[in-house]
Design an enzyme around this catalytic site. Structure first.
Site, PDB file in Angstrom:
ATOM      1  N   LYS A  22      37.115   9.850 -23.231  1.00  0.00           N
ATOM      2  CA  LYS A  22      36.525   8.806 -24.086  1.00  0.00           C
ATOM      3  C   LYS A  22      36.277   9.345 -25.499  1.00  0.00           C
ATOM      4  O   LYS A  22      36.623   8.698 -26.489  1.00  0.00           O
ATOM      5  CB  LYS A  22      35.195   8.343 -23.481  1.00  0.00           C
ATOM      6  CG  LYS A  22      34.336   7.524 -24.419  1.00  0.00           C
ATOM      7  CD  LYS A  22      33.024   7.120 -23.794  1.00  0.00           C
ATOM      8  CE  LYS A  22      31.882   8.076 -23.979  1.00  0.00           C
ATOM      9  NZ  LYS A  22      31.279   8.132 -25.320  1.00  0.00           N
ATOM     10  N   ASN A  23      35.678  10.541 -25.572  1.00  0.00           N
ATOM     11  CA  ASN A  23      35.280  11.049 -26.886  1.00  0.00           C
ATOM     12  C   ASN A  23      36.458  11.506 -27.740  1.00  0.00           C
ATOM     13  O   ASN A  23      36.287  11.829 -28.921  1.00  0.00           O
ATOM     14  CB  ASN A  23      34.270  12.190 -26.725  1.00  0.00           C
ATOM     15  CG  ASN A  23      32.899  11.668 -26.333  1.00  0.00           C
ATOM     16  OD1 ASN A  23      32.689  10.456 -26.269  1.00  0.00           O
ATOM     17  ND2 ASN A  23      31.976  12.573 -26.066  1.00  0.00           N
ATOM     18  N   ARG A  92      27.783   3.929 -31.131  1.00  0.00           N
ATOM     19  CA  ARG A  92      27.540   4.745 -32.319  1.00  0.00           C
ATOM     20  C   ARG A  92      28.838   5.270 -32.951  1.00  0.00           C
ATOM     21  O   ARG A  92      28.937   5.377 -34.172  1.00  0.00           O
ATOM     22  CB  ARG A  92      26.653   5.913 -31.899  1.00  0.00           C
ATOM     23  CG  ARG A  92      26.367   6.840 -33.017  1.00  0.00           C
ATOM     24  CD  ARG A  92      25.484   7.977 -32.568  1.00  0.00           C
ATOM     25  NE  ARG A  92      25.663   9.092 -33.483  1.00  0.00           N
ATOM     26  CZ  ARG A  92      25.060   9.204 -34.649  1.00  0.00           C
ATOM     27  NH1 ARG A  92      24.218   8.287 -35.044  1.00  0.00           N
ATOM     28  NH2 ARG A  92      25.285  10.226 -35.429  1.00  0.00           N
ATOM     29  N   CYS A 116      19.631   5.586 -30.806  1.00  0.00           N
ATOM     30  CA  CYS A 116      20.037   5.333 -29.436  1.00  0.00           C
ATOM     31  C   CYS A 116      19.079   6.087 -28.553  1.00  0.00           C
ATOM     32  O   CYS A 116      18.309   6.916 -29.023  1.00  0.00           O
ATOM     33  CB  CYS A 116      21.489   5.708 -29.207  1.00  0.00           C
ATOM     34  SG  CYS A 116      21.761   7.244 -28.421  1.00  0.00           S
ATOM     35  N   ARG A 121      19.812  10.254 -33.914  1.00  0.00           N
ATOM     36  CA  ARG A 121      21.239  10.317 -34.241  1.00  0.00           C
ATOM     37  C   ARG A 121      21.562   9.707 -35.604  1.00  0.00           C
ATOM     38  O   ARG A 121      22.291   8.716 -35.705  1.00  0.00           O
ATOM     39  CB  ARG A 121      22.059   9.648 -33.142  1.00  0.00           C
ATOM     40  CG  ARG A 121      21.844  10.302 -31.809  1.00  0.00           C
ATOM     41  CD  ARG A 121      22.664   9.681 -30.732  1.00  0.00           C
ATOM     42  NE  ARG A 121      23.975  10.281 -30.596  1.00  0.00           N
ATOM     43  CZ  ARG A 121      24.861   9.902 -29.687  1.00  0.00           C
ATOM     44  NH1 ARG A 121      24.598   8.924 -28.883  1.00  0.00           N
ATOM     45  NH2 ARG A 121      26.028  10.488 -29.608  1.00  0.00           N
ATOM     46  N   PRO A 122      21.044  10.284 -36.661  1.00  0.00           N
ATOM     47  CA  PRO A 122      21.330   9.759 -37.995  1.00  0.00           C
ATOM     48  C   PRO A 122      22.769  10.074 -38.429  1.00  0.00           C
ATOM     49  O   PRO A 122      23.497  10.770 -37.729  1.00  0.00           O
ATOM     50  CB  PRO A 122      20.323  10.503 -38.874  1.00  0.00           C
ATOM     51  CG  PRO A 122      19.970  11.730 -38.125  1.00  0.00           C
ATOM     52  CD  PRO A 122      20.198  11.479 -36.685  1.00  0.00           C
ATOM     53  N   ILE A 123      23.151   9.533 -39.600  1.00  0.00           N
ATOM     54  CA  ILE A 123      24.521   9.757 -40.075  1.00  0.00           C
ATOM     55  C   ILE A 123      24.539  10.394 -41.463  1.00  0.00           C
ATOM     56  O   ILE A 123      25.538  10.322 -42.175  1.00  0.00           O
ATOM     57  CB  ILE A 123      25.341   8.445 -40.095  1.00  0.00           C
ATOM     58  CG1 ILE A 123      24.589   7.359 -40.872  1.00  0.00           C
ATOM     59  CG2 ILE A 123      25.674   7.986 -38.691  1.00  0.00           C
ATOM     60  CD1 ILE A 123      25.477   6.208 -41.282  1.00  0.00           C
ATOM     61  N   ASP A 304      26.433  16.971 -22.952  1.00  0.00           N
ATOM     62  CA  ASP A 304      26.884  15.839 -22.135  1.00  0.00           C
ATOM     63  C   ASP A 304      26.977  16.173 -20.646  1.00  0.00           C
ATOM     64  O   ASP A 304      27.246  15.286 -19.835  1.00  0.00           O
ATOM     65  CB  ASP A 304      28.251  15.326 -22.629  1.00  0.00           C
ATOM     66  CG  ASP A 304      28.119  14.506 -23.902  1.00  0.00           C
ATOM     67  OD1 ASP A 304      26.983  14.181 -24.296  1.00  0.00           O
ATOM     68  OD2 ASP A 304      29.162  14.183 -24.502  1.00  0.00           O
ATOM     69  N   VAL A 326      20.591  20.091 -28.623  1.00  0.00           N
ATOM     70  CA  VAL A 326      21.455  19.225 -29.450  1.00  0.00           C
ATOM     71  C   VAL A 326      20.783  17.888 -29.752  1.00  0.00           C
ATOM     72  O   VAL A 326      20.790  17.438 -30.903  1.00  0.00           O
ATOM     73  CB  VAL A 326      22.837  19.016 -28.775  1.00  0.00           C
ATOM     74  CG1 VAL A 326      23.721  18.122 -29.633  1.00  0.00           C
ATOM     75  CG2 VAL A 326      23.517  20.359 -28.520  1.00  0.00           C
ATOM     76  N   ARG A 397      30.236   2.516 -19.600  1.00  0.00           N
ATOM     77  CA  ARG A 397      30.637   2.819 -20.984  1.00  0.00           C
ATOM     78  C   ARG A 397      31.554   4.040 -21.016  1.00  0.00           C
ATOM     79  O   ARG A 397      32.416   4.142 -21.896  1.00  0.00           O
ATOM     80  CB  ARG A 397      29.400   3.129 -21.841  1.00  0.00           C
ATOM     81  CG  ARG A 397      28.614   1.921 -22.265  1.00  0.00           C
ATOM     82  CD  ARG A 397      27.591   2.322 -23.302  1.00  0.00           C
ATOM     83  NE  ARG A 397      28.188   3.262 -24.250  1.00  0.00           N
ATOM     84  CZ  ARG A 397      27.557   4.266 -24.828  1.00  0.00           C
ATOM     85  NH1 ARG A 397      26.296   4.478 -24.589  1.00  0.00           N
ATOM     86  NH2 ARG A 397      28.179   5.058 -25.659  1.00  0.00           N
TER      87      ARG A 397
END
Ligand code: UD1
Length: 420
Positions: A22-23, A92, A116, A121-123, A304, A326, A397
């Site tokens: 997925k990632n 995201r 989330c 989880r900023p950008i 993960d 993380v 998901r």
């Protein structure tokens, strides 16, 4: 909302194939925005997040055809440069349209993906880097609004090795003028997979997989084809399921080299791991030992797989520790594991797991995020009686047919469809 019912106690046995990552698939899908033409991606997993990405691509004007793991994306010469809140809020990773749209059209308006459950989880890293490349950026009304003449290659230094940040900038840099150097780049295998596709498109990318990635932009990118790498997190989850149920499971079509820290941890606990070039087999161990684990960016132990490893460690006699470095809020599965009878204490970012004090007992539990859902399914596989995992849309998901794969290995697991 669907639920998953699991009756524990079966030692899983047999072979199962890994799905595509997925990632990796998500950034690859968004990278197709960089140039006009027909892009073909193979080994794409059929997941809710992929559906969300496809709908976002369609909303931008692409034609998308997805069947049997093959995704064809027709990218027209002109695209919409507005990514709406409705399309972005579900995932995201949608922020990854920003780099390609801005680099190609000189403007993009993308909804903020928001927080989330597992952390803020900023950008900021993405935006600071694009500004350094010459973009003018403002955040207004919940949208990132970015403009530029032509992005210019630059030296970017990430404060933290952000996966999404590295991907967004690698894509933007593929159409920028000159050379972009990304320092403290993320080193995840998915970064290398994206680099390999960007190279097929015609960009020059060096150093992917190391902490310095150098991208030389090109004005002549051309659509191409690519096969997505296997999902190391799904593979790790299946291997953990085999290990903690005391079974013998072989995962096929995977890349053991992407799971170094995870497999090392299993070996230290005492499980037998046998790998070939494209398979991993786990065998129940003897004299299992507790372990201390710290999550880190790749090649460290992956965040993960933290929740799944915690479920496993509840089955190992003695005291184990897991520190999450993380994400700041990725322990929500602990209160749910406690409902099954697990003894786990939390102090800041460290969990202390008192393993095997008493058998886990089935109970209704609630999935709070993607990997927490997997953790609860794993715990259900060893709990006595029935565990009902609620809200498994989180699981959908990111896991392709997990219940079918586990059933094939002998697990007593079934989906309860929401009739409402
Ligand atoms: C990706 C993965 C996710 C995985 C994570 C870490 C995808 C689609 N998702 O998420 O499954 O858990 O990597 O391996 O590939 N950060 C900032 N500012 C930023 C960007 C990040 O502070 O601008 C922080 C985050 O809050 C987090 C840390 O950096 O604490 C790592 O985030 P990042 O590597 O960017 O994760 P994602 O790309 O969102």
């Amino acid at each position: 909302m669907d639920k998953m019912a699991v009756i524990g106690g079966v030692a899983l046995k047999g072979e199962v194939k890994a799905s595509g990552a997925k990632n990796s698939a998500l950034p690859l899908i968004f990278s197709t925005l960089l140039c006009e033409g027909t892009h073909q991606l193979k080994n794409v997993p059929n997941l809710m997040d992929i559906g969300s990405a496809n709908r976002l691509m369609e909303s931008l004007g692409c034609k998308v055809d997805f069947a049997n793991g093959e995704l064809t994306i027709d990218v027209p010469q002109q695209l919409e440069t507005l990514a709406h809140y409705d399309q972005v809020r579900k995932m995201r990773a949608s922020i990854l349209v920003l780099g390609p749209l801005l680099a190609r059209f000189g403007k993009a308006k993308v909804s903020l993906p928001g927080g989330c459950a597992i952390g803020a989880r900023p950008i900021g890293f993405h935006l600071d880097a694009l500004e350094k490349m010459g973009a003018k950026i403002k955040v207004e009304g919940g949208y990132v609004i970015a403009e530029c003449e032509k992005l210019k290659g630059s030296k970017i230094e990430f404060p933290f090795a952000s996966v999404g940040g590295t991907e967004n900038i690698m894509m933007a840099a593929s159409l920028a003028e000159g050379v972009t150097e990304i320092h403290n780049a993320a080193r995840e295998p998915e970064i290398e997979d994206l680099a390999n596709y960007l190279k097929k498109l015609g960009a020059k990318v060096e150093g992917a997989g190391s902490s310095v990635v150098k991208v030389t932009g090109s004005t002549q990118l051309r659509a191409s084809q690519h096969s997505v790498i296997p999902d190391r997190i799904e593979v790790g989850t299946l291997v953990a399921a085999g290990a903690m149920t005391g079974g013998q499971v072989k995962v096929l079509d995977c890349r053991p080299q992407d799971l170094g820290a995870f497999l090392e941890a299993l070996k230290k606990i005492g499980f037998q791991i046998t790998t070939t070039e494209d398979s991993i087999e786990v065998c129940c161990g003897q004299d299992l030992r507790p372990l201390d684990i710290v999550t880190e960016p790749h090649p460290g132990f992956p965040t993960d797989l933290q929740a799944q490893m915690m479920a496993l460690l509840t089955q190992v006699d003695g005291t184990s520790h897991i520190s999450e470095t993380v994400f700041e809020n990725r322990f929500m599965h602990i209160s749910e594991l406690a409902r099954l009878g697990a003894h786990i204490e939390v102090d800041g970012n460290t969990a202390t797991i008192h393993g095997s004090q008493a058998p886990l007992l089935g109970a209704p539990v609630m999935a709070t995020d993607l990997r927490a859902s997997a953790c609860l399914v794993l715990a259900g596989l060893v709990a006595q009686g029935e565990t009902i995992v609620n809200r498994i849309y989180h699981l959908d998901r990111g896991y392709e047919k997990l219940e079918d794969k586990l059933s094939k290995l002998g697990a007593n697991i079934r989906r309860i469809k929401n009739e409402g």
